[in-house]
Design a protein around this motif. Structure first.
Motif, mmCIF file in Angstrom:
data_model
loop_
_atom_site.group_PDB
_atom_site.id
_atom_site.type_symbol
_atom_site.label_atom_id
_atom_site.label_comp_id
_atom_site.label_asym_id
_atom_site.label_seq_id
_atom_site.Cartn_x
_atom_site.Cartn_y
_atom_site.Cartn_z
ATOM 1 N N ARG A 100 0.845 -5.993 1.071
ATOM 2 C CA ARG A 100 1.964 -6.797 1.572
ATOM 3 C C ARG A 100 2.827 -6.176 2.661
ATOM 4 N N LYS A 124 -9.834 -4.022 2.414
ATOM 5 C CA LYS A 124 -10.106 -4.048 0.979
ATOM 6 C C LYS A 124 -10.172 -5.483 0.508
ATOM 7 N N ASP A 156 -5.485 -9.764 -0.057
ATOM 8 C CA ASP A 156 -5.442 -10.442 -1.356
ATOM 9 C C ASP A 156 -5.195 -11.926 -1.150
ATOM 10 N N THR A 159 -2.997 1.010 -13.719
ATOM 11 C CA THR A 159 -1.567 1.371 -13.662
ATOM 12 C C THR A 159 -0.697 0.362 -14.412
ATOM 13 N N GLN A 172 5.589 -3.330 -7.133
ATOM 14 C CA GLN A 172 5.114 -1.951 -7.303
ATOM 15 C C GLN A 172 6.279 -1.089 -7.768
#
Ligand code: C5P
Length: 243
Positions: A223, A40, A18, A132, A202
């Motif tokens: 992370r 990803k 990210d 989410t 999270q």
């Protein structure tokens, strides 16, 4: 560690890069190539760096790509976006399940046809069900029937019927979805935290081993790896925890 010596279980790990920068993503991908199973890349990276950025990060790492662009539009437009993504050789590509049956079918057909036309592997399509970040009140506000877990199951079943290969889901959704969905339906699971890593933002997390035991096929981990003092060591440790 080289790809030949990493734990086969590490193949389950897709590291989330990210970042909006090609150089940073490329450097991390290169360092982690021997200790994770895939990369990803999502909207933040794609909007900043485009298809050339994706190629720059993936070409050297030689790892499967999870291209998380969450397509959601009319069927014709989503089919076109899927066709445009196929040359990037993603192993996985995301669409929003709430785009509906015709959109999901169009995406699945476009992936198969374009991959065949180009002679490249067909990307697996994964559906995003309920983000989410949304709770019961948010669903009600946009006119969707809750509770959230029922909407997740309803959308996941719709995607399986429409020829989509799997879904992205939170750790808590893995076991209930596994029970309801056909064998072979792929579950890609973010929200993973090893016991030794900070949860950060999270909220409902599982450890890598817990998520796999519940039925996850692949884990999206950012992370705990990318922000670790030694990302390679962190990835290797997670791989070892997986057996
Ligand atoms: O750093 P962390 O491990 O929390 O990164 C998780 C990755 O998975 C991020 O790229 C995040 O956007 C993504 N993701 C998530 N939860 C979802 C869907 C995607 O954390 N429900």
């Amino acid at each position: 560690m080289t790809p030949e010596t990493r734990s086969p279980r590490a193949d389950r790990i897709f590291v989330a890069l990210d970042t909006p920068g090609v150089a940073a993503a490329r450097q991390l991908a290169g360092r982690l190539a021997g200790s994770v199973g895939g990369l990803k890349l999502g909207l933040e990276f794609f909007v900043a760096c485009g298809p050339d950025g994706i190629r720059a990060v993936t070409e050297d790492a030689g790892l499967p790509l999870f291209l998380d662009l969450k397509f959601h539009d009319i069927p014709n437009t989503v089919a076109g976006a899927v066709r445009s993504a196929v040359p990037l050789r993603p192993a996985f590509l995301t669409v929003h399940a709430s785009g509906g049956r015709a959109m999901l079918r169009a995406a699945a057909d476009a992936a198969a046809e374009e991959a065949e036309r180009l002679g490249v592997p067909r990307p697996k399509l994964l559906a995003v069900t309920v983000l989410t970040s949304l709770g019961a009140d948010d669903l009600a506000a946009v006119g969707q029937a809750g509770p959230v877990e029922d909407q997740v199951a309803r959308l996941a079943e719709l995607t399986a019927e429409a020829g989509i290969d799997g879904a992205v889901c939170s750790p808590a959704e893995v076991a209930p979805l596994r029970r309801r969905l056909p064998p072979g339906f792929t579950l890609m699971v973010p929200g993973i935290r090893p016991a030794w890593a900070a949860a950060g933002d999270q909220k409902r997390v599982m450890t890598p081993a817990e998520a796999v035991a519940a039925g996850a096929d692949h884990l999206v981990i950012g992370r705990p790896i990318t922000a670790a003092a030694d990302p390679v060591e962190a990835a290797r440790r997670i791989g070892a925890e997986l057996g």
